[in-house]
Write an enzyme that holds these catalytic residues in place. Structure first.
Site, PDB file in Angstrom:
ATOM      1  N   HIS A 153      -7.313  -8.265   7.073  1.00 59.04           N
ATOM      2  CA  HIS A 153      -7.158  -7.441   8.276  1.00 59.04           C
ATOM      3  C   HIS A 153      -7.267  -8.289   9.537  1.00 59.04           C
ATOM      4  CE1 HIS A 153      -6.341  -3.347   7.142  1.00 59.04           C
ATOM      5  NE2 HIS A 153      -6.510  -2.982   8.400  1.00 59.04           N
ATOM      6  N   ASP A 154      -6.180  -8.284  10.275  1.00 58.22           N
ATOM      7  CA  ASP A 154      -6.105  -8.901  11.604  1.00 58.22           C
ATOM      8  C   ASP A 154      -6.418 -10.385  11.590  1.00 58.22           C
ATOM      9  OD1 ASP A 154      -5.380  -6.423  12.596  1.00 58.22           O
ATOM     10  OD2 ASP A 154      -7.439  -5.850  13.013  1.00 58.22           O
TER      11      ASP A 154
ATOM     12  N   GLU B 119      -2.617  -1.717  -3.290  1.00 55.81           N
ATOM     13  CA  GLU B 119      -3.833  -1.166  -2.698  1.00 55.81           C
ATOM     14  C   GLU B 119      -3.595   0.301  -2.369  1.00 55.81           C
ATOM     15  OE1 GLU B 119      -4.169  -1.860   1.930  1.00 55.81           O
ATOM     16  OE2 GLU B 119      -4.013  -3.798   0.923  1.00 55.81           O
TER      17      GLU B 119
ATOM     18  N   HIS C 239      -0.061  -7.288   9.303  1.00 57.95           N
ATOM     19  CA  HIS C 239       0.327  -7.142  10.705  1.00 57.95           C
ATOM     20  C   HIS C 239       0.459  -8.494  11.403  1.00 57.95           C
ATOM     21  CE1 HIS C 239       0.726  -4.920  14.487  1.00 57.95           C
ATOM     22  NE2 HIS C 239      -0.019  -5.880  15.022  1.00 57.95           N
TER      23      HIS C 239
ATOM     24  N   HIS D 267       0.861  -1.184   0.000  1.00 55.81           N
ATOM     25  CA  HIS D 267       0.000   0.000   0.000  1.00 55.81           C
ATOM     26  C   HIS D 267       0.896   1.232   0.000  1.00 55.81           C
ATOM     27  CE1 HIS D 267      -3.721   2.158   1.918  1.00 55.81           C
ATOM     28  NE2 HIS D 267      -3.048   2.950   1.107  1.00 55.81           N
TER      29      HIS D 267
ATOM     30  N   THR E 230      -3.990   2.790   9.018  1.00 58.35           N
ATOM     31  CA  THR E 230      -4.286   1.587   8.247  1.00 58.35           C
ATOM     32  C   THR E 230      -5.721   1.664   7.751  1.00 58.35           C
ATOM     33  OG1 THR E 230      -4.242  -0.843   8.301  1.00 58.35           O
ATOM     34  CG2 THR E 230      -5.086   0.278  10.266  1.00 58.35           C
TER      35      THR E 230
END
Length: 247
Positions: free
Chosen positions: A198-199, A76, A222, A44, A106
């Site tokens: 995400h996560d 992205e 992450h 990104h 983010t």
């Protein structure tokens, strides 16, 4: 269909940028991930280049095309003129539009399609003319995929942050997982491929894959980097692939 793992290496660039030094290497660690079995790399590039730099994008594109045919680079970002021009020049395999303010840490929400109608229509047209697969970031809401399809998207990426945030609350995690599942099924009914991100971790991926086995790709940054600090890049690729049922 096995779900593909795309490793987001933004956090590698964050660490590198703390010093005026070339390590840790974004391309070097991406190479390790791809050699270990990851199917793609996601980055990104933000306007302030606080993590991924434009040079990184070109270096990754060159490496993947030369050494990893069949694997993918996903860019992205928010579809401003700078990002669209970069996509036109680099021609990544996939582009994900996210509704980020430049100051955001983010991506943390999906598109408001009604409010962003003109922007998305003009931006998607640019990407389509370049022959790049087009994905839109959506909240876990089954009403959103049909809206994304109406703009001509090829895929959606479901924001799984609310699901990932429930790591210590199994009951709430089940509720959030049901929202992701309903959104994914609505996307399939709308003729869209489904990505998620995400996560996500080796702990919460198995339940997601059991509930939504047709997810095409997960993009993980992450959680992957946190895992790699313990197990190393190559082993973390394998850990995530096992959690996804890819190996």
């Amino acid at each position: 269909m096995n779900t593909r793992l795309s490793v987001n290496v933004n956090a590698v660039a964050v660490l590198r940028n703390r010093r005026d030094l070339p390590w840790p290497s974004v391309t070097g660690l991406s190479r390790i991930a791809l050699e270990a079995g990851a199917k793609g790399i996601t980055v990104h590039p933000r306007p302030d280049e606080r993590h991924i730099r434009r040079r990184d994008v070109w270096d990754l594109a060159d490496m993947i095309r030369k050494d990893f045919p069949g694997k993918e680079l996903c860019l992205e970002g928010f579809p401003d003129n700078r990002f669209l021009t970069l996509c036109e020049e680099v021609k990544p395999d996939q582009t994900l539009f996210v509704p980020d303010d430049p100051s955001q840490q983010t991506s943390d929400h999906g598109w408001d399609f009604e409010a962003s109608d003109a922007l998305l229509r003009s931006s998607i047209d640019v990407i389509k003319r370049s022959g790049i697969k087009m994905s839109l970031f959506v909240d876990p809401d089954p009403e959103q995929p049909a809206k994304a399809a109406a703009f001509g998207a090829d895929r959606i990426e479901i924001y799984t942050g609310p699901y990932g945030a429930c790591h210590s609350d199994p009951a709430l995690a089940a509720t959030r997982l049901a929202e992701v599942s309903a959104t994914a099924k609505a996307a399939r009914e709308a003729g869209l491929d489904v990505n998620a991100g995400h996560d996500l971790t080796p702990d919460n991926l198995p339940a997601l894959m059991k509930e939504v086995p047709f997810i095409r790709e997960v993009s993980i940054g992450h959680g992957f980097i946190a895992d790699a600090l313990i197990y190393g890049f190559a082993e973390s690729v394998r850990r995530f692939q096992r959690a996804m049922g890819e190996i």
